[in-house]
Scaffold this active site. Structure first.
Site, short mmCIF file in Angstrom:
data_model
loop_
_atom_site.label_atom_id
_atom_site.label_comp_id
_atom_site.label_asym_id
_atom_site.label_seq_id
_atom_site.Cartn_x
_atom_site.Cartn_y
_atom_site.Cartn_z
N GLU A 267 19.56 27.91 -32.48
CA GLU A 267 19.21 26.49 -32.40
C GLU A 267 18.67 25.92 -33.70
O GLU A 267 19.00 24.79 -34.09
CB GLU A 267 18.20 26.27 -31.26
N GLU B 191 27.07 28.82 -17.81
CA GLU B 191 27.32 29.79 -18.88
C GLU B 191 28.81 30.01 -19.10
O GLU B 191 29.28 30.08 -20.24
CB GLU B 191 26.63 31.12 -18.56
N ASP C 135 16.81 21.29 -21.84
CA ASP C 135 17.20 20.94 -23.19
C ASP C 135 18.52 20.18 -23.31
O ASP C 135 18.57 19.05 -23.81
CB ASP C 135 17.25 22.20 -24.07
N ARG D 159 30.67 28.85 -22.61
CA ARG D 159 31.12 29.98 -23.42
C ARG D 159 32.63 30.20 -23.31
O ARG D 159 33.32 30.29 -24.33
CB ARG D 159 30.38 31.26 -23.01
#
Length: 598
Positions: free
Chosen positions: A500, A228, A360, A232
């Site tokens: 998405e 993360e 994913d 980010r």
């Protein structure tokens, strides 16, 4: 005093100069003429002899080195001698220049020396650093049409609420007008940098930059999630650096990258999931021994870019080792389980296979790394192609009634089909289209079209026109609720303002120019306006099936700023030229990074 008779008829100039000065100048010129008459070879021999004599003198001097071995001070003295000779040669050139200046307008002109000294002017803070490529900065002119202006207005509405009630903290809770702290890294500010820059919000961008420069610190004694924080914060800083050219972002990114490196100190090279930035230690997650496969394989874009921006190879080497390791592991027709152990480097037996949560972006980053590195690392492309082939073989299913195509999951040792698809999986349509644009199989576009169509339906069938977090699909024609193509379970009915699907239709619009995708995006944006907008921003909601008194979750994730609004803004760019997808690649948090030639 008169000249001798044999010189009476000669031309001469009488100078009233003191004898000592005349002698000094004449002597220096005489020596200089003799030096100039020597060949380059002869002068090099003299240089060599001088150096040799000095070395012998140093060697024979009494000291602690009884056996004749030079110590550190001796080597320093030799270096001084070498530097002295180098700068004496530079002084020689200065003498020549001064004499030439003296003879301007007539008289004898002395030729320039046969070679010039190599004197490089280097800033102190650059000494020892390899050359760094200059950022490929872009300029933006702000919104160009009414839809883009509406997106900018939505961003500013969210941003103003964040500034008022959560400035410097990770997230805003726009209903209670409080903040939520996750990592203590100002996630919303850093995640918003690129969006503000692309939207032309210069004042907001400069304000955020000042906060980054003065207040963004990485020394707190607290754990953060490697994945993360990488996508980010590290991705946000690097993207802001490349877009704006401001080195403060690269400096911060470099410090953060250094503090994240302990995550890779495992026996396998597969990183731990958690890092303490203050103590520079790392460990596995608290909930179990394994890391998420998507997380350890979706940090490569950022670390590769950090190495290429700083010239320090250690970041790219660490993540390349992870990619190469996973490449060597046995897979299920190119598909990977969603858990991997950092110590053993092995996948967890019988864990779920999905293109949704925890799986994913493994497939996304295979393609994007290949593009980022100039299509030069072929195993990345090959693993991506194997993964898509395995998806088509094992995961692609259709609903019983309207034959909507969706991507199922495989669960357990027997790999049983579970007919559900996370909203996260809706990234796949855009990724497939990106691959086709860069020369991968054209039939991938057919799969992209069908995935995008199904994802749109997950929005359109809901009363709020907003998709749930997870959708289930009916693959058998039965009675009751499941006779519908799609249905939602209570625990999965929330909407987190995710990006998405917007991301995918941006790619589809960019590559096809079909305005249907813009219209779909506008419908979804209107739904955000109708059901998620509150007085101090936009909030996640608890149930997309409830139109009246829609339950609200009082949270604005930073990806609302970084991705959802950015992709909407780019979707409504009628020129399709704001970001050149032959030169830039978006990371998993929507931060554009440059594509390199190799």
């Amino acid at each position: 005093m008169f000249p001798p008779k044999d010189l009476e008829k000669s031309d001469y100039i009488s100078l009233n100069i003191q004898e000592s000065a005349t002698f000094t100048r004449g002597s220096s010129r005489s020596l200089w003429r003799q030096w100039k008459q020597l060949s380059r070879f002869q002068r090099n021999i003299l240089y060599f002899l001088v150096i040799t004599i000095i070395l012998v003198v140093f060697y024979l001097l009494p000291g602690d080195n009884k056996n004749g071995v030079l110590d550190e001070s001796d080597y320093n003295n030799i270096e001084v001698v070498q530097d002295t000779l180098k700068y004496e040669k530079a002084a020689e050139d200065i003498v020549v220049d001064s004499i030439n200046q003296e003879h301007k307008g007539g008289g004898e002109v002395i030729e320039e020396p046969e070679f010039q000294p190599e004197i490089n002017q280097v800033d102190d803070d650059q000494i020892g650093e390899p050359p760094q490529p200059k950022p490929n900065t872009l300029k933006f002119n702000g919104p160009q049409n009414s839809r883009q202006k509406a997106i900018v207005a939505a961003f500013k509405h969210s941003w103003n609420g964040y500034k008022e009630y959560a400035w410097g903290y990770d997230n805003i809770k726009p209903i209670s007008r409080k903040y939520y702290e996750w990592f203590g890294l100002g996630l919303t500010i850093v995640d918003s940098l690129g969006t503000m820059y692309i939207m032309g919000l210069n004042n907001e961008f400069l304000e955020a930059k000042m906060w980054v420069e003065k207040n963004l610190v990485f020394s707190s004694n607290r754990d953060v999630n490697l994945f993360e924080v990488t996508i980010r914060v590290l991705g946000g800083l690097l993207s802001a650096y490349h877009l704006s050219g401001d080195k403060i972002f690269l400096n911060k990114a470099t410090e953060l990258g250094d503090r994240l490196m302990p995550a890779f100190s495992t026996s396998s090279g597969v990183p731990y999931s958690d890092v303490n930035l203050g103590t520079k230690t790392a460990h596995g997650p608290k909930w179990g021994p394994d890391s998420s496969t998507s997380e350890v394989t979706s940090i490569q874009l950022e670390f590769r870019d950090l190495s290429r921006s700083t010239g320090d190879p250690k970041f790219e080497e660490a993540v390349a080792k992870v990619s190469e390791h996973v490449h060597q592991l046995e897979k299920y027709d190119g598909l990977v389980p969603i858990f991997i152990n950092a110590n053993t480097g092995q996948f967890r037996d019988h864990s779920t296979i999905t293109l949704g949560a925890r799986g994913d972006s493994y497939y996304e980053y295979l393609l994007k790394q290949w593009l980022q590195t100039g299509k030069t690392i072929n195993y990345l492309r090959d693993d991506y192609l194997l993964g898509i082939s395995g998806t088509q073989k094992h995961l692609v299913k259709r609903t019983a009634i309207n034959k909507y195509l969706f991507i199922a999951e495989l669960v357990g040792a027997n790999k049983e089909i579970t007919p559900k698809m996370d909203h996260l999986t809706c990234y796949l349509g855009g990724t497939l289209a990106l691959g086709v644009h860069h020369g991968l199989p054209p039939d991938h576009m057919d799969l992209a079209n069908e995935i995008v169509k199904t994802c749109y339906q997950t929005y359109a069938i809901q009363p709020t026109f907003l998709a749930p977090e997870i959708t289930y699909f009916n693959i058998q024609n039965t009675d009751g609720e499941k006779s519908m193509d799609m249905y939602v379970k209570m625990n999965d009915a929330h909407n987190l303002l995710r990006p998405e699907f917007i991301e995918s239709i941006f790619y589809m619009w960019y590559f096809t120019g079909n305005k249907t995708y813009q219209d779909w995006g506008w419908q979804i944006f209107q739904a955000f306006e109708n059901y998620t907008k509150v007085e101090k921003g936009y909030t996640s909601i608890g149930n997309v099936r409830i139109v009246y008194n829609t339950p609200q979750k009082d949270m604005t994730e930073s990806f609302w700023f970084a991705e959802t609004l950015k992709y909407l803004y780019l979707l409504f760019d009628d020129t399709r030229q704001l970001i050149d997808l032959d030169r830039w690649v978006f990371n998993s948090e929507g931060h554009p990074l440059p594509i390199y030639e190799s």
